[in-house]
Design a protein around this motif. Structure first.
Motif, PDB file in Angstrom:
ATOM      1  N   THR A 141      22.833  44.885  88.622  1.00 12.19           N
ATOM      2  CA  THR A 141      21.378  44.809  88.542  1.00 12.19           C
ATOM      3  C   THR A 141      20.752  45.547  87.378  1.00 12.19           C
ATOM      4  N   SER A 142      21.452  46.532  86.810  1.00 11.85           N
ATOM      5  CA  SER A 142      20.772  47.396  85.832  1.00 11.85           C
ATOM      6  C   SER A 142      21.061  46.988  84.398  1.00 11.85           C
ATOM      7  N   ASP A 143      20.107  47.319  83.534  1.00  5.76           N
ATOM      8  CA  ASP A 143      20.274  47.144  82.096  1.00  5.76           C
ATOM      9  C   ASP A 143      20.833  48.415  81.464  1.00  5.76           C
ATOM     10  N   TYR A 144      20.454  49.545  82.038  1.00  6.10           N
ATOM     11  CA  TYR A 144      20.888  50.848  81.544  1.00  6.10           C
ATOM     12  C   TYR A 144      21.376  51.682  82.719  1.00  6.10           C
ATOM     13  N   THR A 145      22.304  52.589  82.448  1.00  7.54           N
ATOM     14  CA  THR A 145      22.880  53.433  83.494  1.00  7.54           C
ATOM     15  C   THR A 145      22.957  54.870  83.002  1.00  7.54           C
ATOM     16  N   VAL A 146      22.679  55.788  83.922  1.00  9.39           N
ATOM     17  CA  VAL A 146      22.825  57.218  83.645  1.00  9.39           C
ATOM     18  C   VAL A 146      23.777  57.796  84.687  1.00  9.39           C
ATOM     19  N   ALA A 199      24.493  58.468  79.217  1.00 12.42           N
ATOM     20  CA  ALA A 199      23.487  57.430  79.440  1.00 12.42           C
ATOM     21  C   ALA A 199      23.623  56.366  78.373  1.00 12.42           C
ATOM     22  N   GLY A 200      23.368  55.110  78.749  1.00  8.14           N
ATOM     23  CA  GLY A 200      23.426  54.031  77.776  1.00  8.14           C
ATOM     24  C   GLY A 200      23.339  52.678  78.436  1.00  8.14           C
ATOM     25  N   PRO A 201      23.464  51.613  77.655  1.00  6.79           N
ATOM     26  CA  PRO A 201      23.494  50.269  78.231  1.00  6.79           C
ATOM     27  C   PRO A 201      24.585  50.180  79.296  1.00  6.79           C
ATOM     28  N   THR A 202      24.290  49.500  80.392  1.00  6.39           N
ATOM     29  CA  THR A 202      25.217  49.448  81.523  1.00  6.39           C
ATOM     30  C   THR A 202      26.591  48.926  81.124  1.00  6.39           C
ATOM     31  N   LYS A 203      26.629  47.901  80.305  1.00  4.32           N
ATOM     32  CA  LYS A 203      27.909  47.334  79.876  1.00  4.32           C
ATOM     33  C   LYS A 203      28.755  48.394  79.177  1.00  4.32           C
ATOM     34  N   GLN A 204      28.107  49.184  78.326  1.00  8.37           N
ATOM     35  CA  GLN A 204      28.824  50.232  77.605  1.00  8.37           C
ATOM     36  C   GLN A 204      29.328  51.309  78.566  1.00  8.37           C
TER      37      GLN A 204
END
Length: 272
Positions: A233-238, A248-253
């Motif tokens: 669901t997320s675009d970014y993740t911490v 922290a960064g783009p979820t895929k990364q």
């Protein structure tokens, strides 16, 4: 973390990811939080992107929910809390002198882990916020109730039950009603603290779909223990650990190429 690894500051792994980084909605600098003598958040530095879904992940007790509550000053309601640092929204430090917390929480709404509808009708639950802020026009309230329930993907289920008690709804319906109630005051940001942890898989799927739909108009920040949910669901993740925002960064990364060994160990299930 010692150096500010902000969402927009991490070196993207590709030009595509660089292009996907968005304008900042909330900027956090040097944030520390203490419960009495115990430090729960340690030097948090972060820029949260506008009109995206940002997920906070990490083990239980690592500070995710505590940090989420700093964004609309919900921790003010807990005695003995001390906060230093800044949280900037619309160019203003929300911890500055003279900030009206009622206005702040209109801009930055919140949905909790357990659905908490008020003991009143479906209609009155959704109309509560606009009425609190002075709206009395019945036609306008009717429009807001319908629009908010539609945005929360529950109008079709409740349109003929508006005058019934909200306490008679299923858990999944109650949670979507609470989302509609938060949306009724037109927030810029919606904070969601493990919004699906008490729900069945079907209700969970509906709320995950809802998060993706809402980001067109609202910045969504969600705390989740469910790694698959964060990835979906997320675009970014911490990633939080022991009160620190580790990475922290783009979820895929974050999920495919984490830069910190602690993140990689958590993502792969080796601890937490």
């Amino acid at each position: 973390m010692s150096d500010p690894k902000t969402l927009e500051g991490i070196e993207p792994s590709s030009k595509t990811e660089a292009a996907s980084l968005k304008e900042t909605e909330i900027s956090v600098r040097n944030l520390n939080l203490f419960y009495g003598e115990k430090q729960a958040l340690k030097n948090i530095n972060m820029d949260i992107p506008k009109h995206a879904v940002t997920a906070f992940i990490g083990p239980s007790g690592c500070g995710k929910s505590t940090f989420l509550r700093t964004l609309n000053r919900m921790n003010d309601l807990i005695s003995g809390v001390k906060i230093t640092g800044t949280v900037t929204l619309d160019g203003e430090n929300v911890y500055g002198q003279g900030v009206d917390t009622t206005t702040l929480r209109k801009k930055v709404g919140m949905v909790f882990q357990q659905p908490n509808p008020f003991p009143m009708s479906v209609y009155d639950n959704v109309a509560y916020g606009p009425r609190l802020h002075g709206l009395k026009d019945k036609k306008r309230l009717d429009e807001i109730v319908e629009t908010s329930l539609r945005r929360a993907a529950i109008w079709d289920e409740l349109s003929d039950r508006l005058n019934r008690s909200a306490l008679g709804l299923s858990g999944g319906q109650q949670q979507r009603l609470c989302i509609a109630r938060a949306l009724a005051v037109q927030p810029q940001v919606l904070l969601m603290d493990e919004p699906t942890s008490a729900l069945d898989p079907v209700s969970t799927m509906k709320i995950e779909e809802l998060m993706s739909a809402l980001k067109k108009d609202v910045t969504v920040i969600v705390v989740t223990h469910n790694m698959q949910q964060a990835a979906r669901t997320s675009d970014y993740t911490v990633f939080f650990l022991l009160g620190e925002a580790i990475e922290a960064g783009p979820t895929k990364q974050i999920f495919e190429n984490p830069q910190d060994e602690r993140t990689e160990r958590y993502i792969t299930g080796r601890f937490g």
